[in-house]
Design a protein around this motif. Structure first.
Motif, PDB file in Angstrom:
ATOM      1  N   ASN A  12       0.754  -1.382  -0.014  1.00 26.73           N
ATOM      2  CA  ASN A  12       0.067   0.187   0.057  1.00 26.73           C
ATOM      3  C   ASN A  12       0.933   1.281  -0.066  1.00 26.73           C
ATOM      4  O   ASN A  12       1.489   1.702   1.022  1.00 26.73           O
ATOM      5  CB  ASN A  12      -0.937  -0.201   1.211  1.00 26.73           C
ATOM      6  CG  ASN A  12      -1.834   1.396   1.353  1.00 26.73           C
ATOM      7  OD1 ASN A  12      -1.711   2.010   0.473  1.00 26.73           O
ATOM      8  ND2 ASN A  12      -2.670   1.420   2.383  1.00 26.73           N
ATOM      9  N   PHE A  35       0.121   4.229  -0.200  1.00 25.37           N
ATOM     10  CA  PHE A  35      -0.573   5.355   0.440  1.00 25.37           C
ATOM     11  C   PHE A  35      -0.662   5.306   2.054  1.00 25.37           C
ATOM     12  O   PHE A  35      -1.204   6.055   2.607  1.00 25.37           O
ATOM     13  CB  PHE A  35      -2.014   5.477  -0.026  1.00 25.37           C
ATOM     14  CG  PHE A  35      -2.122   5.411  -1.436  1.00 25.37           C
ATOM     15  CD1 PHE A  35      -1.453   6.459  -2.512  1.00 25.37           C
ATOM     16  CD2 PHE A  35      -2.554   4.071  -2.462  1.00 25.37           C
ATOM     17  CE1 PHE A  35      -1.357   6.393  -3.866  1.00 25.37           C
ATOM     18  CE2 PHE A  35      -2.597   4.491  -3.619  1.00 25.37           C
ATOM     19  CZ  PHE A  35      -2.168   5.139  -4.436  1.00 25.37           C
ATOM     20  N   TYR A  36      -0.067   4.335   2.750  1.00 20.53           N
ATOM     21  CA  TYR A  36      -0.102   4.124   3.818  1.00 20.53           C
ATOM     22  C   TYR A  36       0.038   5.191   4.908  1.00 20.53           C
ATOM     23  O   TYR A  36      -0.302   5.381   5.955  1.00 20.53           O
ATOM     24  CB  TYR A  36       0.713   2.974   4.445  1.00 20.53           C
ATOM     25  CG  TYR A  36       2.304   3.319   4.556  1.00 20.53           C
ATOM     26  CD1 TYR A  36       2.868   3.825   5.681  1.00 20.53           C
ATOM     27  CD2 TYR A  36       3.226   3.138   3.510  1.00 20.53           C
ATOM     28  CE1 TYR A  36       4.224   3.944   5.582  1.00 20.53           C
ATOM     29  CE2 TYR A  36       4.460   3.501   3.322  1.00 20.53           C
ATOM     30  CZ  TYR A  36       5.012   3.695   4.493  1.00 20.53           C
ATOM     31  OH  TYR A  36       6.371   4.100   4.658  1.00 20.53           O
ATOM     32  N   ALA A  72      -3.403   7.838   4.182  1.00 24.01           N
ATOM     33  CA  ALA A  72      -4.536   7.046   3.815  1.00 24.01           C
ATOM     34  C   ALA A  72      -5.023   6.207   4.964  1.00 24.01           C
ATOM     35  O   ALA A  72      -4.044   5.574   5.604  1.00 24.01           O
ATOM     36  CB  ALA A  72      -4.721   6.143   2.575  1.00 24.01           C
ATOM     37  N   ASP A  73      -6.071   5.959   5.385  1.00 25.94           N
ATOM     38  CA  ASP A  73      -6.633   5.178   6.376  1.00 25.94           C
ATOM     39  C   ASP A  73      -6.976   3.768   5.877  1.00 25.94           C
ATOM     40  O   ASP A  73      -6.615   3.533   4.569  1.00 25.94           O
ATOM     41  CB  ASP A  73      -7.955   5.596   7.028  1.00 25.94           C
ATOM     42  CG  ASP A  73      -7.467   6.614   8.191  1.00 25.94           C
ATOM     43  OD1 ASP A  73      -6.402   6.587   8.737  1.00 25.94           O
ATOM     44  OD2 ASP A  73      -8.417   7.520   8.247  1.00 25.94           O
ATOM     45  N   ALA A 119      -8.237   1.929   2.095  1.00 27.37           N
ATOM     46  CA  ALA A 119      -7.388   1.973   0.920  1.00 27.37           C
ATOM     47  C   ALA A 119      -6.556   0.573   0.905  1.00 27.37           C
ATOM     48  O   ALA A 119      -6.388   0.072   0.010  1.00 27.37           O
ATOM     49  CB  ALA A 119      -6.312   2.967   0.862  1.00 27.37           C
ATOM     50  N   TRP A 165      -8.942  -1.745  -0.250  1.00 24.67           N
ATOM     51  CA  TRP A 165      -9.164  -1.613  -1.906  1.00 24.67           C
ATOM     52  C   TRP A 165      -8.056  -2.028  -2.573  1.00 24.67           C
ATOM     53  O   TRP A 165      -8.058  -2.847  -3.583  1.00 24.67           O
ATOM     54  CB  TRP A 165      -9.373  -0.166  -2.159  1.00 24.67           C
ATOM     55  CG  TRP A 165      -9.603   0.331  -3.710  1.00 24.67           C
ATOM     56  CD1 TRP A 165     -10.797   0.250  -4.386  1.00 24.67           C
ATOM     57  CD2 TRP A 165      -8.732   0.629  -4.568  1.00 24.67           C
ATOM     58  NE1 TRP A 165     -10.867   0.454  -5.668  1.00 24.67           N
ATOM     59  CE2 TRP A 165      -9.275   0.773  -5.827  1.00 24.67           C
ATOM     60  CE3 TRP A 165      -7.333   0.866  -4.761  1.00 24.67           C
ATOM     61  CZ2 TRP A 165      -8.533   1.507  -6.879  1.00 24.67           C
ATOM     62  CZ3 TRP A 165      -6.757   1.281  -5.585  1.00 24.67           C
ATOM     63  CH2 TRP A 165      -7.331   1.666  -6.817  1.00 24.67           C
ATOM     64  N   LEU A 211     -13.908   4.024  -2.434  1.00 20.43           N
ATOM     65  CA  LEU A 211     -12.693   4.965  -3.155  1.00 20.43           C
ATOM     66  C   LEU A 211     -13.012   5.882  -4.059  1.00 20.43           C
ATOM     67  O   LEU A 211     -12.108   6.812  -4.533  1.00 20.43           O
ATOM     68  CB  LEU A 211     -11.671   3.818  -3.398  1.00 20.43           C
ATOM     69  CG  LEU A 211     -10.714   3.580  -2.226  1.00 20.43           C
ATOM     70  CD1 LEU A 211      -9.504   4.731  -2.247  1.00 20.43           C
ATOM     71  CD2 LEU A 211     -11.292   3.198  -1.118  1.00 20.43           C
ATOM     72  N   LEU A 251     -10.018   8.191   0.838  1.00 19.83           N
ATOM     73  CA  LEU A 251      -8.657   7.990   1.571  1.00 19.83           C
ATOM     74  C   LEU A 251      -8.532   8.092   3.072  1.00 19.83           C
ATOM     75  O   LEU A 251      -7.697   7.626   3.768  1.00 19.83           O
ATOM     76  CB  LEU A 251      -7.616   8.516   0.744  1.00 19.83           C
ATOM     77  CG  LEU A 251      -7.292   8.350  -0.531  1.00 19.83           C
ATOM     78  CD1 LEU A 251      -6.249   9.096  -1.074  1.00 19.83           C
ATOM     79  CD2 LEU A 251      -6.965   6.724  -0.681  1.00 19.83           C
ATOM     80  N   LYS A 252      -9.576   8.790   3.441  1.00 21.62           N
ATOM     81  CA  LYS A 252      -9.423   9.207   5.109  1.00 21.62           C
ATOM     82  C   LYS A 252     -10.789   8.340   5.843  1.00 21.62           C
ATOM     83  O   LYS A 252     -11.038   8.497   6.912  1.00 21.62           O
ATOM     84  CB  LYS A 252     -10.001  10.658   5.179  1.00 21.62           C
ATOM     85  CG  LYS A 252      -8.875  11.787   4.556  1.00 21.62           C
ATOM     86  CD  LYS A 252      -7.636  11.397   5.366  1.00 21.62           C
ATOM     87  CE  LYS A 252      -6.446  12.384   4.770  1.00 21.62           C
ATOM     88  NZ  LYS A 252      -5.022  11.893   5.228  1.00 21.62           N
TER      89      LYS A 252
END
Length: 243
Positions: A78, A80-81, A84-85, A88, A91, A188, A194-195
């Motif tokens: 991931n 976006f760690y 993002a929570d 994500a 997803w 998403l 993302l939050k």
């Protein structure tokens, strides 16, 4: 089997300055090793782990753990760690959601008796493991129910209106797998996606399909978020290992 383990665990700093929370030592074994051990004892052999913080270290450790227990562990990164929570993370793992599976948070400490409870429950499309207690706090993932069916799940639900807490285990079977994937896709596409935490997607799903609950009250488990939780988890497994 999908394990969400992308986070660093900033509330546990400085312990997680160099290792992710899922690799913290719990009684001589990494937290995620104890998870895999419990599932493997119940015959679950295929694991997908969503990684993020210190992913290279996590992948190395998982390779060794998988070999130790005779299982497979595939990593999904991931990127976006940090921003993002965990919605994500779900997803990003959606392509691995093909057959029946259990999804678990990477910070839960438990034994095989809890896994056995999940596997022995009636086979429903979507099921959420819950714990009933006398009072709930702001950090609990609170649940509202109607005759055993989950109607709402979230941390901000009013404590005087909730029936239980979700303890981090979600079971998807048959049509529930496709329904969950579709809900993740919708979530998403939301500008705020993302939050969001993934239980919000389960809550939205509950408006469309029946989301059942599996009561695990009385079983021993721990969620590791704060230093006091880590102390509790280590004490808990010390008792298990000595039994």
């Amino acid at each position: 089997m999908i394990i969400l383990a992308a986070g660093q665990g900033k509330r546990l700093l400085p312990l997680t300055a160099e290792v992710p929370k899922a690799l913290l030592d719990i009684g001589g074994k990494a937290l995620i090793e104890r998870q895999i051990e419990a599932f493997a004892a119940c015959g679950i052999k295929d694991f997908v782990v969503v990684t993020g913080y210190a992913s290279a270290l996590m992948e190395d450790k998982l390779h060794a753990i998988a070999a130790r227990y005779g299982v497979t562990a595939k990593c999904v990164y991931n990127p976006f760690y940090q921003v993002a929570d965990n919605l994500a993370s779900c997803w990003l793992a959606r392509s691995e959601m093909n057959g029946d599976f259990i999804q678990v948070n990477g910070d839960n400490v438990f034994r095989s008796d809890l896994v056995e409870r999940l596997l022995a429950a009636p086979e429903k499309p979507v099921s959420v493991a819950i714990n009933v207690k006398q009072a709930y706090d702001a950090d609990d993932m609170k649940v509202m129910m109607d005759r055993g069916r989950l109607t709402e799940v979230g941390k901000t639900l009013p404590v005087d209106a909730v029936n239980a807490e979700a303890i981090g285990f979600y079971v998807f079977r048959a049509d529930g797998v496709k329904a969950y994937r579709e809900e993740l896709e919708l979530a998403l596409r939301d500008p705020q996606g993302l939050k969001r935490w993934f239980p919000s997607a389960v809550g939205s799903l509950a408006k469309k399909v029946t989301v059942s609950t599996i009561e695990c009250t009385g079983l021993r488990w721990a969620e590791v978020d704060f230093p006091a939780d880590l102390t509790h988890a280590r004490a808990l497994v010390a008792g298990w290992d000595q039994a």
